[in-house]
Write a protein that holds these residues in place. Structure first.
Motif, short mmCIF file in Angstrom:
data_model
loop_
_atom_site.label_atom_id
_atom_site.label_comp_id
_atom_site.label_asym_id
_atom_site.label_seq_id
_atom_site.Cartn_x
_atom_site.Cartn_y
_atom_site.Cartn_z
N ASN A 56 -4.56 0.29 -2.01
CA ASN A 56 -3.80 -0.14 -3.19
C ASN A 56 -2.81 0.92 -3.64
O ASN A 56 -2.61 1.15 -4.84
N GLY A 57 -2.20 1.57 -2.67
CA GLY A 57 -1.15 2.55 -2.96
C GLY A 57 -1.65 3.94 -3.27
O GLY A 57 -0.85 4.86 -3.44
N LYS A 58 -2.97 4.14 -3.33
CA LYS A 58 -3.52 5.44 -3.67
C LYS A 58 -4.17 6.08 -2.45
O LYS A 58 -4.92 5.42 -1.73
N ASN A 78 0.82 -1.21 0.00
CA ASN A 78 0.00 0.00 0.00
C ASN A 78 0.86 1.26 0.00
O ASN A 78 0.34 2.36 0.14
N ARG A 79 2.18 1.07 -0.12
CA ARG A 79 3.12 2.19 -0.15
C ARG A 79 2.98 3.05 1.11
O ARG A 79 3.09 4.28 1.07
N ARG A 123 -4.93 5.04 2.65
CA ARG A 123 -4.42 4.57 1.36
C ARG A 123 -5.07 3.24 1.04
O ARG A 123 -5.29 2.41 1.93
N PHE A 137 -6.71 8.23 -0.20
CA PHE A 137 -8.14 8.49 -0.27
C PHE A 137 -8.60 9.23 0.97
O PHE A 137 -7.90 9.28 1.99
#
Length: 227
Positions: free
Chosen positions: A211-213, A149-150, A209, A215
């Motif tokens: 999936n790495g993005k 998930n970075r 976050r 929100f």
């Protein structure tokens, strides 16, 4: 409120009192000079000086919701409940305890942060009781397995209570939560602390976050049931 060691007393002073100015403990930094006001050993009002030694300090044996301001200002029996102020005279904490882990411990004192104090006091005055906020998730600190998930900090959501605040807001297992409103929550204890001191029915913005993005989700806080 026993869980937070905070109470509100009604008084009838002979003359009007001047309320203390509220400060922002969120702006405190380690090394800031602070003053502790109290009545140690009943000898009369006393002011001691120190610095902020640490922030968000957890001290075992108090409460799962504690994240104290640690200071080396002298606090003694009778000082509990006294104000911790900055050099502008603004209230940034409430003196509550000293470290009892060693007989020769000195200069290790703790204060309840003003943000938590105001949240509880406002509820006690308005309702006569205080409730703690609830997100409706279970989680753990972000670990290497969650780096997909970075995210290097935050809370990895392992479960979402059906029908709870997080569920209604669309938060799912696998998400990483790293903030509520403007407050960072780098680990599970921070998230628990911050969420518990937001009044139920308050609207908050969850930062996270998936999936790495990054929100944002808006939700209405639920009410934590006492154990």
């Amino acid at each position: 409120m026993p869980e937070t060691d905070i109470a509100v007393l009604r008084t009838q002073p002979p003359e009007p009192l001047q309320p203390i100015t509220a400060g922002d403990d969120g702006k405190l930094a380690v090394g800031d000079v602070v003053l502790a006001i109290g009545n140690p050993y009943g000898i009369g009002q006393t002011v001691t000086q120190g610095i902020v030694s640490a922030l968000r300090r957890h001290v075992g044996g108090f409460s799962v919701y504690d994240q104290f301001i640690q200071t080396d200002a002298a606090i003694n029996p009778g000082s509990s409940g006294g104000a911790l102020v900055n050099l502008d005279g603004e209230l940034i904490g409430l003196n509550t305890s000293v470290f009892n882990g060693a007989k020769d411990a000195r200069g290790i004192s703790f204060a309840i942060p003003a943000r938590m104090l105001f949240s509880i006091v406002d509820q006690l005055i308005d309702k006569g009781t205080a409730s703690q906020g609830w997100l409706g998730i279970s989680g753990r600190d972000v670990a290497l397995s969650a780096l997909r998930n970075r995210a290097t900090s935050g809370v990895f959501v392992t479960g979402v209570y059906q029908g709870g605040p997080a569920d209604k807001a669309g938060i799912k297992p696998g998400d990483v939560i790293d903030g509520l409103d403007e407050l960072a929550t780098p680990d599970s204890r921070s998230l628990q602390y911050v969420s518990s001191h937001i009044a139920p029915q308050s609207e908050v913005t969850v930062h996270g976050r998936r999936n790495g993005k990054a929100f944002k989700r808006h939700l209405v806080m639920g009410k934590r049931q006492r154990q």
